[in-house]
Design an enzyme around this catalytic site. Structure first.
Site, PDB file in Angstrom:
ATOM      1  N   THR A  12       0.819  -1.222   0.000  1.00  0.00           N
ATOM      2  CA  THR A  12       0.000   0.000   0.000  1.00  0.00           C
ATOM      3  C   THR A  12       0.845   1.261   0.000  1.00  0.00           C
ATOM      4  OG1 THR A  12      -1.758  -1.140   1.180  1.00  0.00           O
ATOM      5  CG2 THR A  12      -1.766   1.237   1.345  1.00  0.00           C
ATOM      6  N   SER A  57       1.507  -7.631  -1.384  1.00  0.00           N
ATOM      7  CA  SER A  57       2.229  -8.697  -0.682  1.00  0.00           C
ATOM      8  C   SER A  57       1.429  -9.990  -0.552  1.00  0.00           C
ATOM      9  CB  SER A  57       2.689  -8.227   0.694  1.00  0.00           C
ATOM     10  OG  SER A  57       1.624  -8.212   1.600  1.00  0.00           O
ATOM     11  N   ASP A  89       0.138  -7.091   4.541  1.00  0.00           N
ATOM     12  CA  ASP A  89      -0.614  -8.352   4.638  1.00  0.00           C
ATOM     13  C   ASP A  89       0.267  -9.551   4.985  1.00  0.00           C
ATOM     14  OD1 ASP A  89      -2.913  -6.977   4.078  1.00  0.00           O
ATOM     15  OD2 ASP A  89      -3.141  -7.722   2.029  1.00  0.00           O
ATOM     16  N   CYS A 275      -4.722 -19.362  20.680  1.00  0.00           N
ATOM     17  CA  CYS A 275      -4.650 -18.136  21.489  1.00  0.00           C
ATOM     18  C   CYS A 275      -3.455 -17.321  21.019  1.00  0.00           C
ATOM     19  CB  CYS A 275      -4.428 -18.458  22.968  1.00  0.00           C
ATOM     20  SG  CYS A 275      -5.741 -19.409  23.706  1.00  0.00           S
TER      21      CYS A 275
HETATM   22  N1  ASP Z   1      -2.675  -5.517   0.327  1.00  0.00           N
HETATM   23  C1  ASP Z   1      -1.567  -4.704   0.774  1.00  0.00           C
HETATM   24  C2  ASP Z   1      -0.295  -5.553   0.733  1.00  0.00           C
HETATM   25  O1  ASP Z   1      -0.079  -6.335   1.608  1.00  0.00           O
HETATM   26  C3  ASP Z   1      -1.825  -4.188   2.146  1.00  0.00           C
HETATM   27  C4  ASP Z   1      -0.733  -3.291   2.708  1.00  0.00           C
HETATM   28  O2  ASP Z   1       0.258  -3.004   2.105  1.00  0.00           O
HETATM   29  O3  ASP Z   1      -0.911  -2.835   3.840  1.00  0.00           O
HETATM   30  O4  ASP Z   1       0.466  -5.447  -0.199  1.00  0.00           O
END
Ligand code: ASP
Length: 338
Positions: A12, A57, A89, A275
């Protein structure tokens, strides 16, 4: 001058909205640089290595972990530290995998990313990137302050192989449920030295192979024999058993037989808890006594991410069954507490 290698894999942090569909797609590093003019004011020499293609990711793969580790290994002597920009992710998986691949690490490898793209006004990306760079540059008595693979996110520095993605909506995306944070960024950058791994005595070694042929069996009340057998009697090499509480499962005879068959057939079965906090204690209850007797391995307080990547890593190093079992129950890079 301190030299840092920024490795841009995607996530992101560098995404922009696709003009046709409106979905977030990875974009090149140039716009990260444009959005963070502060980078030029940092007193470090920065070099950027962009992966091709850059990715969300969720498409991460052990082959790319190997590429990352190889890159760090080949350019190790040129830099004081490494910052990996990565989607959140699967960041905890990559951080865990790298911690196992990079043995005797003496320099920081800091993964970071963001919940909002760098181009958005309220983005968390700038602070995450700038502080990750500062941590990667940090020295004490001429040596790196944090010789570990870590995740830096929302003002906290976590040991990589202790972290989990905990929240998909808050800036506080990560937690380290069973290990204290290594540093906190407020007005000051405060390091908690007692929790940081010591400088290694040997040279860096890199091990790049993985065996990802692993099944996952998550327990739930009423799980059927067919569902269990789909894993225990499948051609996987190992099974991560996600159990109740301190490592407990049903004591139904058919279930015990299924697990026993799997172990007989050479599968390594590792018990970790559903847990998030606390540790597996095999034999504490009657409901885990049988598991202990048949040779189920205790994952202690490991995260799922650390367990799976550790298994993938150990099973590809040519160890015997017994060696993998023994190493799974030992702390190799601070990933578990015995
Ligand atoms: N879908 C994105 C990724 O993992 C989420 C992020 O970057 O926070 O590439």
């Amino acid at each position: 001058m301190t030299k840092i290698l920024i490795i841009y894999t995607g996530g992101t942090i560098g995404m922009v909205n696709d003009t046709d569909t409106g979905t977030l797609v990875p974009f090149n590093f140039k716009q990260i640089r444009q959005n963070v003019p502060e980078l030029a004011r940092l007193n470090y020499e920065l070099e950027v290595h962009s992966f091709d293609p850059i990715m969300d990711s969720s498409n991460m793969h052990p082959d790319i972990w190997a590429e990352l580790a190889k890159l760090i290994f080949t350019r190790y002597d040129e830099f004081d530290g490494f910052v990996i920009l990565h989607g959140s992710d699967t960041m905890a998986y990559t951080a865990s995998a790298l911690s196992f691949m990079l043995q005797n690490l003496s320099k920081p490898v800091i993964l970071t990313g963001s919940q909002l793209p760098i181009g958005q006004i309220r983005t968390d990306a700038k602070e995450n990137l700038i502080t990750a760079l500062e941590i990667a540059a940090m020295k004490e008595n001429g040596k790196a302050k944090v010789p570990e693979v870590c995740i830096y996110f929302d003002s906290q520095l976590f040991r990589g192989n202790r972290s989990i993605k905990y929240n998909s909506e808050k800036f506080e995306a990560f937690r380290s449920p069973n290990y204290p944070i290594l540093a906190e960024a407020g007005v000051h950058l405060t390091f908690f030295n007692n929790y940081i791994l010591p400088q290694p005595e040997k040279e860096l070694q890199v091990l790049l192979n993985f065996n990802s042929n692993i099944g996952v069996l998550k327990m739930y009340p009423g799980i059927s024999q067919q569902a269990v057998m789909a894993i225990t009697h499948s051609p996987v090499d190992a099974i991560v058993l996600e159990t109740f509480g301190s490592g407990n499962t049903t004591t139904a005879q058919w279930f015990i037989d299924c697990l026993e068959d799997a172990i007989h057939n050479g599968k390594i079965v590792v018990d970790i808890s559903q847990c998030q906090r606390g540790s597996v204690e095999l034999g504490k209850y009657e409901t885990s006594k049988q598991l202990q007797r048949m040779g189920v391995v205790s994952g202690y307080d490991m995260t799922f991410e650390a367990t799976i990547t550790k298994l993938m890593y150990l099973m590809a190093q040519g160890h015997s069954y017994t060696e993998v079992v023994q190493l799974m129950e030992q702390s190799l890079r601070g990933e578990l507490t015995v």
